[in-house]
Every structure is written in structure tokens, then in C-alpha cells.
Scaffold this motif. Structure first.
Motif, PDB file in Angstrom:
ATOM      1  N   VAL A 173      35.621  43.856  38.410  1.00 39.86           N
ATOM      2  CA  VAL A 173      36.051  44.225  39.765  1.00 39.86           C
ATOM      3  C   VAL A 173      36.637  45.634  39.717  1.00 39.86           C
ATOM      4  O   VAL A 173      36.998  46.138  38.657  1.00 39.86           O
ATOM      5  N   GLU A 174      36.728  46.252  40.881  1.00 39.07           N
ATOM      6  CA  GLU A 174      37.229  47.624  40.963  1.00 39.07           C
ATOM      7  C   GLU A 174      38.762  47.676  40.951  1.00 39.07           C
ATOM      8  O   GLU A 174      39.424  46.766  41.433  1.00 39.07           O
ATOM      9  N   HIS A 175      39.303  48.803  40.468  1.00 39.35           N
ATOM     10  CA  HIS A 175      40.754  49.025  40.533  1.00 39.35           C
ATOM     11  C   HIS A 175      41.261  48.954  41.964  1.00 39.35           C
ATOM     12  O   HIS A 175      42.395  48.585  42.212  1.00 39.35           O
ATOM     13  N   SER A 176      40.400  49.331  42.920  1.00 42.85           N
ATOM     14  CA  SER A 176      40.840  49.398  44.315  1.00 42.85           C
ATOM     15  C   SER A 176      40.835  48.043  45.009  1.00 42.85           C
ATOM     16  O   SER A 176      41.268  47.935  46.146  1.00 42.85           O
ATOM     17  N   MET A 177      40.363  46.996  44.352  1.00 38.45           N
ATOM     18  CA  MET A 177      40.439  45.661  44.972  1.00 38.45           C
ATOM     19  C   MET A 177      41.913  45.331  45.224  1.00 38.45           C
ATOM     20  O   MET A 177      42.769  45.637  44.410  1.00 38.45           O
ATOM     21  N   THR A 178      42.201  44.714  46.367  1.00 39.63           N
ATOM     22  CA  THR A 178      43.607  44.398  46.637  1.00 39.63           C
ATOM     23  C   THR A 178      44.009  43.129  45.877  1.00 39.63           C
ATOM     24  O   THR A 178      43.162  42.274  45.592  1.00 39.63           O
ATOM     25  N   VAL A 179      45.300  43.020  45.571  1.00 43.13           N
ATOM     26  CA  VAL A 179      45.753  41.819  44.853  1.00 43.13           C
ATOM     27  C   VAL A 179      45.542  40.578  45.718  1.00 43.13           C
ATOM     28  O   VAL A 179      45.305  39.494  45.194  1.00 43.13           O
ATOM     29  N   TYR A 215      41.981  39.711  45.157  1.00 41.96           N
ATOM     30  CA  TYR A 215      41.875  39.351  43.738  1.00 41.96           C
ATOM     31  C   TYR A 215      42.318  37.904  43.517  1.00 41.96           C
ATOM     32  O   TYR A 215      41.619  37.114  42.890  1.00 41.96           O
ATOM     33  N   HIS A 216      43.467  37.563  44.078  1.00 42.59           N
ATOM     34  CA  HIS A 216      43.987  36.212  43.855  1.00 42.59           C
ATOM     35  C   HIS A 216      43.162  35.162  44.571  1.00 42.59           C
ATOM     36  O   HIS A 216      43.038  34.034  44.111  1.00 42.59           O
ATOM     37  N   ILE A 241      38.885  44.681  34.996  1.00 43.26           N
ATOM     38  CA  ILE A 241      38.990  45.720  36.025  1.00 43.26           C
ATOM     39  C   ILE A 241      38.316  46.969  35.477  1.00 43.26           C
ATOM     40  O   ILE A 241      38.661  47.451  34.395  1.00 43.26           O
ATOM     41  N   HIS A 261      49.998  42.272  49.798  1.00 45.22           N
ATOM     42  CA  HIS A 261      48.628  41.861  49.514  1.00 45.22           C
ATOM     43  C   HIS A 261      47.702  43.061  49.341  1.00 45.22           C
ATOM     44  O   HIS A 261      46.718  43.010  48.621  1.00 45.22           O
ATOM     45  N   SER A 262      48.027  44.152  50.047  1.00 45.93           N
ATOM     46  CA  SER A 262      47.125  45.312  50.017  1.00 45.93           C
ATOM     47  C   SER A 262      47.309  46.180  48.777  1.00 45.93           C
ATOM     48  O   SER A 262      46.567  47.130  48.579  1.00 45.93           O
ATOM     49  N   MET A 263      48.281  45.884  47.917  1.00 52.44           N
ATOM     50  CA  MET A 263      48.408  46.657  46.675  1.00 52.44           C
ATOM     51  C   MET A 263      47.119  46.499  45.870  1.00 52.44           C
ATOM     52  O   MET A 263      46.539  45.420  45.820  1.00 52.44           O
ATOM     53  N   THR A 264      46.656  47.579  45.252  1.00 47.29           N
ATOM     54  CA  THR A 264      45.416  47.459  44.480  1.00 47.29           C
ATOM     55  C   THR A 264      45.704  46.821  43.115  1.00 47.29           C
ATOM     56  O   THR A 264      46.813  46.949  42.589  1.00 47.29           O
ATOM     57  N   VAL A 265      44.694  46.150  42.565  1.00 44.40           N
ATOM     58  CA  VAL A 265      44.901  45.533  41.249  1.00 44.40           C
ATOM     59  C   VAL A 265      45.178  46.595  40.197  1.00 44.40           C
ATOM     60  O   VAL A 265      45.906  46.349  39.237  1.00 44.40           O
ATOM     61  N   GLY A 266      44.614  47.795  40.382  1.00 46.45           N
ATOM     62  CA  GLY A 266      44.883  48.899  39.452  1.00 46.45           C
ATOM     63  C   GLY A 266      46.372  49.198  39.394  1.00 46.45           C
ATOM     64  O   GLY A 266      46.981  49.212  38.316  1.00 46.45           O
TER      65      GLY A 266
END
Lengths: 340, 340
Positions: A95-101, A104-105, A115, B97-102
Motif C-alpha cells: 500500500v502507499e504511504h499516503s493511504m490514511t490510517v 488502512y485499519h 508500505i 483517521h486522515s493521517m497517512t500510514v507513512g
């Protein structure tokens, strides 16, 4: 071709599939930039899932088969069926770094995840076709700068510039146009106001052409003390541009520009990095910053934009776009002194 | 006051601090909307860390003390000093929620984290001051729709509209203006083209005023078969608006509009939800969708925007903004039939 290169990189990372949500990355792979949520699933038989809102257009433009995106829950079920989870098989999803948590969850908890910015790393070096699109975006931005009426407010000058770009087919400015005048020019990212234009006038603007961006800055001056500062940033910019070639550290270009400005005693007034890559996004890799660990490569397109900002007085910046080649090529019509 | 309400909610969730990155959420709490990376740390003594680019303006506008944001690594060190990690204390950090996984993996790995949308949940109900700003954004959008020249291309009509909004102080359209004409109107999110305008002309646009958005759609028609469809969406919209009051399920409003369109046999052609909240973002909670589990509350501002899209022929939509009160109030000048 592009998809083969991606699959090869995925293979190296042992990724069974790659889930792409960022619209610019979807545009890069499929040729279609979604306006609403879309999910690109990259695997041997890649699939773009688009929201109903985009479906008709996606089917017209995407080079990859298109299905309908219904909900994250439904997507998760599909992924569970097609991609083995942790329980059965160590198949990894990228998945991309820019995916939101949040996403992701919701989407990825049951899978083994890596990532990775495979698509973004491919986007750094531009193909000849991409460079033609960037040049298209520069042409729209530069043509739109002609015949402006400067006897108006910051708001209205931005309005004129954007009207011209919009009429020429740029669906929006590539970022919020900056017109910062008089003392407000010390704010590098100033929003425009209804104040009447006065010297110096700093204008930072860009267009889009076929999803690709341009980004340039001009400062118009009329006073002697402003001319002194202008000469310094012009010299800093020229030296930085001259240093651009494949294999050089991106941080070196920043250092070259910064050294010139420091020599004149304005080091503390150059409060941002020297430049950044431009492509499907107006800010992308590489970063021409002292912190950057990237190396310039042939085919990158970067801005070179030194500036000096004196709080309470004024500020200025010039910015051109440069193609990294063995003989670096300034793509914009190089900044020069412009007197009001 | 706002900060007390936030701290109370944090307390309920046992959060020692809350890290806010989303510009709209930062604007909501501090009054300053950053243009570059900023981190708002909410705790007993809250702090906004802004990039150097924004620092001068942040200090002028923020109602919360401002420091300089240097890097994620440095921020992490600060957090480690001020916020006890898992090792020493179960102090929890809230993130959006909008925080990126990166960013999440860089910043939060060493802490106990809860993903929470405290700020977004507060933003759903608007204060009188916020409603005044939304009305300001509507006024700019509506004034900009007057005296347009329709004998032009889709691109140019959008350019005129955006010129007017920009001159009136809207720093950008609140989203990419849609002007979809003739057969292209069947694409609900069409990008504009250089094609000359022909009936029907669907225009979906909005302005910003003091960071708040407006969002409305008008369709201009001239043919009889178009009028038939127009009457259906007008009826659907009116019934949906009439159903709006505090305590009603958001999904019910969608159902009311959808029922009308289904009765006329166009259910499959209404391919999006009936509406959404508008505020600091042009799309925010609540969602007026069949999937929504939200209830309408006094002070919410929502769009009501039924549409019918017939692939290969044409499409149309009308959209107004409504304030939820005991006697729901249409904030825009309600859509009616407009003939070219």
C-alpha cells in the motif's frame, strides 16, 4: 510496458498485489485520473474499481479493465477471496504511504502489508511524453501571464491569470495562485487580499495540462533597494541551475543557491528549500533541500526557486522549471528583472 | 471555549494528547489554515507547530501559541519528552483517521494510539458564526453566476464564473467547477472541455469565504424532453428538503428523493447519494446516503442534490444548501427551471 515494470518491482518486493488509491498514481498507471474514490489493484490481471460517478469516463480513458467500486467492506471481501490472508499464505499486499490510517485499519488489518512507494519512485523520472505534457502546462501558464492589468488588487490579478489559464483548458490552477504585494510579499505562501498592487509584486502560479503541472514565480519590482535583493536571488538561481546535472546530489543544488544568499548576508531570510520535482503533482520528488538524500537523474523536472523574505518589509522569489539532462534545460522562459 | 470542549472529549477517551494534521481541523481549532505542513498538539497547554513558510501568518492568526515545525524526527523527540510512551505510562495519543500510514509509522510507533475524529465530530454542527461564513461563500457563488455569457465553451463559462469568484475574494473554487453540456452532462463529475455550450448545461460550483465552502448546481435546459426530467428532479429535491428536520435519519432524506425518481422509472439513473454536509470542507459529514447511520441535528448544513444521468443522451442535477433547524431553511436561492 508500464505495468510490466511495476510487476517486476512488485516481484522484487515479494508483493502479490499493490493497492493504489492516490489519484495521481492511478492517473500514472491507467491514464484516467479519478474525481472520486477509486481503487487500483495491481496484480497479474490488474483492475481499476471506480465509483459510479466516474464509471462512464473511466471506461473511456483507462488502459486497465474497469469495474465498479461499491464500498470498502465489499472490496475487503473481494481481496480476501483473491488474495490469500496471513492465515493461509504469506502473500503480501503493498500500500502507499499516503493511504490514511482510517482506510488502512478498515482494509488491511487481515493481510500482511508492506508500505511502499513503487509508483511514486517510477514517477520521478519523466518520459518524453510526460515532458511534452509538462511543457503544455508551462505554455498555458506563460501565455496567461501576458497582457495582465496590474492597476488592480491582488485578488483581481490572480483572477485575470486564472481566467486565462481556465479558458486555455487548465481545469484549475496547479496550486493556489500567490499574488503577494508590498509588505505582504514577505509571506512566501500569502493568500491574496483586496489590497491594491504595489511593488514588489510576487506572483507564483501554475497550470495543468493533461493532468501535468507547471509551477513558476515572477517578482515585479520598481525600487532600488528591491533591485539589490533581486540581483542576489537571480545570481543564486543561475548558479544553482548551472550546477544541475545527472548524478549530482539534490542537496548540492540547495547548497549552491544558499551559499550565494548567505554570502550576501541573507541566509536567515531564505526560509524554504531551493526546489522540488514537478509532474502529476506540483510538489513531488526529488526535494532540492539540504535534508534530501536523493540524486538527480536524467529526465527529472525540478523547480529552482531561491527567495529572500524580510519580515515587515518585503520579500521576493523567482522560480523556473529545469529538465535534468547532460546539458540542463530551462523549460520556462528564464526569470529576469521585470520593472513595473 | 472550543478547546475546553475538545479537552473534555479527550478526557472521556483517556487521551493525554491529540495530534492534528488536517488543515481544516487546524483551522477549526486555531483560526489559522496552514498552507504547508503544520502539527497541532492538543493537550492542557496546546501548541501549533508551523512550517517556516507559514510562521509569520500563523503567529498573526492563530488563537493558540505557535512554534516552528522543523521535522517529523524532531517532533517525535519532543513528543517522547512530553508524552510518556508505552514503556513508562499508558498515556494515549489520539490521531485522525486522515493521517497517512507513512506519517503514522514514522511518528506514532512508540506510543499507544487511538484513531479518533474528535475534531471532525465537533465540526458537524455549525455555530452561528460558521453559518455566517457559509452564507458568505454562498453569496460569492451566487453573485458570480449573474451576467455570464453562455455563447462560449464549457472551459470559458467556468473561467468566467471562477474569475468572478476570485475577484470577490474566494482564493479558489471550493472544488473543481463542473460545466457539462449536451451529451457530456451525463457525466456527473465531468471535467470541462473546449466544446461549445448546448442544452442541457449543468453547472456545479462553489466559493470559499473565510475558509468555509459553498456548493450548488444549476441546470439550464431548452428542450421538452429535458423539461420532463427536470420536473422529476425538482419534485424529488422539494420532497427531500421538506423532510429535513432535527432527529430524522440522514438515510431517510436520501430515500425520499430516491423514491420520487424511482416512481418515474429513473431509479438506476440516480447514481449518487442525495447530499452531504458542507463547512470547512466541501464534502463532510453527514452523508445523505442510504448507507448513512447519522441523524440530522440542528445546525448541520447539507446539500440536497438529486440527479438523473442517461448515458449517451444527457444528464442533469440541481443542488441547494439547507440549514437543519426546526423549520429547515434553504440557504441558497432555491433551484427552479431555467430556460436557455
Amino acid at each position: 510496458m508500464k505495468i510490466d515494470e511495476i510487476l517486476q518491482k512488485m516481484n522484487q518486493d515479494e508483493l502479490g498485489s499493490l493497492i493504489i488509491l492516490k489519484p495521481e498514481n492511478i492517473a500514472y498507471v491507467t491514464g484516467f485520473k479519478p474525481s472520486s474514490i477509486s481503487v487500483l489493484i495491481l496484480k497479474e490481471d490488474p483492475l481499476l474499481l471506480s465509483s459510479k460517478l466516474d464509471l462512464e469516463e473511466a471506461r473511456q480513458k483507462s488502459q486497465i479493465p474497469v469495474g465498479e467500486f461499491k464500498s470498502l467492506d465489499e472490496l475487503k471481501k473481494t481481496l480476501k477471496k483473491t488474495i490469500p490472508g496471513n492465515g493461509t499464505n504469506p502473500g503480501k499486499i503493498g500500500v502507499e504511504h499516503s493511504m490514511t490510517v482510517g482506510t488502512y485499519h478498515k482494509l488491511c488489518e487481515d493481510f500482511q502489508i508492506k508500505i511502499t512507494d513503487i509508483i511514486e519512485s517510477l514517477r520521478v523520472v519523466k518520459s518524453p511524453k510526460e515532458i511534452r505534457k509538462i511543457k503544455g502546462a508551462i505554455r498555458i501558464a506563460e501565455d496567461s501571464f501576458k497582457d495582465l492589468d496590474f492597476s488592480v488588487s491582488e485578488d483581481n490579478l490572480a483572477a485575470q491569470l486564472e481566467y486565462n489559464m481556465r479558458s486555455a483548458g487548465s481545469p484549475r490552477p496547479s496550486f493556489e495562485t500567490i499574488v503577494a504585494s508590498g509588505p505582504r510579499s514577505s509571506l512566501p505562501h500569502a493568500t491574496t487580499t483586496s489590497r491594491r498592487l504595489e511593488s514588489p509584486i510576487m506572483i507564483d502560479w501554475g497550470a495543468l495540462y493533461q493532468d501535468y503541472a507547471s509551477d513558476m514565480t515572477r517578482t515585479i519590482i520598481e525600487k532600488e533597494e528591491e533591485e539589490k535583493i533581486f540581483s542576489i536571488i537571480l545570481e543564486a538561481q543561475q548558479k544553482a541551475i548551472d550546477a544541475i546535472k545527472p548524478g549530482v546530489n539534490a542537496s548540492h543544488i540547495d547548497k549552491v543557491a544558499r551559499n550565494v544568499i548567505e554570502e550576501y548576508g541573507y541566509g536567515d531570510n531564505f526560509i524554504h528549500s531551493t526546489g522540488h520535482g514537478v509532474g502529476l503533482e506540483v510538489h513531488e520528488k526529488p526535494s532540492l533541500s539540504y535534508r534530501s538524500d536523493e540524486k538527480l537523474e536524467k529526465g527529472m523536472v525540478v523547480t529552482v526557486e531561491p527567495g529572500i523574505y524580510i519580515e515587515g518589509k518585503f520579500g521576493m522569489r523567482i522560480e523556473d522549471m529545469v529538465l535534468v539532462t547532460n546539458h540542463r534545460k530551462v523549460l520556462t522562459s528564464k526569470a529576469r528583472k521585470i520593472f513595473a
